[in-house]
Structures are given as C-alpha cells and as structure tokens.
Design a protein around this motif. Sequence first.
Motif, short mmCIF file in Angstrom:
data_model
loop_
_atom_site.label_atom_id
_atom_site.label_comp_id
_atom_site.label_asym_id
_atom_site.label_seq_id
_atom_site.Cartn_x
_atom_site.Cartn_y
_atom_site.Cartn_z
N ASP A 2 29.18 28.69 55.01
CA ASP A 2 29.14 27.31 55.49
C ASP A 2 27.96 27.14 56.45
O ASP A 2 27.33 28.10 56.89
N PHE A 3 27.66 25.89 56.77
CA PHE A 3 26.46 25.57 57.53
C PHE A 3 26.46 26.24 58.91
O PHE A 3 25.44 26.79 59.34
N LYS A 4 27.59 26.20 59.59
CA LYS A 4 27.66 26.79 60.93
C LYS A 4 27.39 28.30 60.87
O LYS A 4 26.67 28.85 61.71
N ASP A 5 27.94 28.97 59.87
CA ASP A 5 27.67 30.41 59.71
C ASP A 5 26.19 30.66 59.45
O ASP A 5 25.61 31.61 59.98
N ALA A 6 25.57 29.81 58.64
CA ALA A 6 24.14 29.96 58.35
C ALA A 6 23.32 29.79 59.62
O ALA A 6 22.34 30.51 59.85
N SER A 122 19.03 31.22 55.11
CA SER A 122 20.20 31.91 55.67
C SER A 122 21.46 31.57 54.87
O SER A 122 22.25 32.46 54.56
N ALA A 123 21.62 30.30 54.54
CA ALA A 123 22.79 29.88 53.76
C ALA A 123 22.82 30.52 52.37
O ALA A 123 23.88 30.72 51.79
N LEU A 124 21.63 30.88 51.85
CA LEU A 124 21.53 31.51 50.52
C LEU A 124 21.54 33.04 50.60
O LEU A 124 21.29 33.71 49.60
N GLY A 125 21.80 33.58 51.80
CA GLY A 125 21.87 35.04 51.96
C GLY A 125 20.52 35.72 52.13
O GLY A 125 20.41 36.93 51.97
N LEU A 126 19.50 34.94 52.45
CA LEU A 126 18.16 35.49 52.67
C LEU A 126 17.84 35.47 54.16
O LEU A 126 18.50 34.79 54.94
#
Length: 192
Positions: A2-6, A122-126
């Motif tokens: 989710d956005f906050k985690d990113a 970040s949201a895409l795991g990069l």
Amino acid sequence: MDFKDALYDRRNISSWLDTTPPKEKIDEIIKILHDCSPSKQSEVRYNIDIIDNSNFDKRLQIYKACKADTHESKPTGRYNPQVLAPWLISFSDQRRNQSKPSKSDMYLDIGIAVATISYTASALGLDTGLCRCINYEDLAKDVLGYRPIQFIGIGYKSSSQTYYCPVYKKQMPNIRPHIKPDMNEYVQYVQL
C-alpha cells in the motif's frame, strides 16, 4: 504494497544487486509519472532519458562525472554509487520544441517527478538512489550528449554495507543515510 508502506520503505540506495529489473516495471513507473504526477500549470519542464546502464565503460564515465567533491577540493573524495544501478533516469532541460523554462519552475517540476518516481518504484518492489552531485558535467555530456541535472538509479538494493568503487578498485562504505533534524526544528503550526 500500500502507499503508506511504499513511503516508509523508500530509501536512498547506494549498493545494488546485479539483477536488472524488467523493463516493464520501468515502463510502469514512467506511465504513472506521466499520468499522475502533478506539475506546475500541468506543464513538463524537463526531458527524461531512461538509460539501460549495462554498458560498463559508459556507466563508469557517468560514475566519474558524479564525484561528490571536486578533485581539487578532495582528490580522494567519494563518488556517488547511486548511478551504478542497472537503470538510470536522467533529467535534463533539453526539451525539444520548447523554450527553456525558468530554473525555479524546472527544479520544482523535477523535484515532484523525482518523488513520484521514487515512491512508485518502492510500491513496485524496486529501490532508488538519487544523485544530483554531477560535478564533472562534461564527462556525463560525453556519454549522453547533454548535461544532466538529476539522476535516479533504479534497481534492487544489496544488503551489503559496502559497494565496489570502479575508480579506486576497492570496496567502499555505502553512503550513510541522511538523518533529518527533529521535526520540531522545522515544522510549526501558525494561527493567522
């Protein structure tokens, strides 16, 4: 994610795995930037080049351009390993068919774009590494054909505390994370 985690997961990375993220993820980042990122007056005051950073000689030239300090001030100073990432996003003011924007408007738009790219990655795991210390612009211009304003390295972070410096030919410590001042030092509520 989710956005906050990113938001909380994003860091400025300086040590990269050798694994190259798929081009489709880079395409997605750029599409989201184009479709969703705000800019002053809905204009885009910069040009973006997406660089496959797999050519060792050209990557080394860009790395040499990004020495944090000049050779004159610190002959053995560090370079910026953010630009050793498998992908580089390069910002410039070289928009075709557009007059040069004011620097303040261009830097504002680039700053917003950098944040959008960083958080989307970040949201895409990069992972991303930001570099604006381009003290030897002519070295970068020899590779790119223009003087870059900002680089964003994109890849997968390494858990190593060091990275291999191809100039000094040895392991070097990662760039320490920027530690912000206490929030109360620069944020206040004001009643007008």
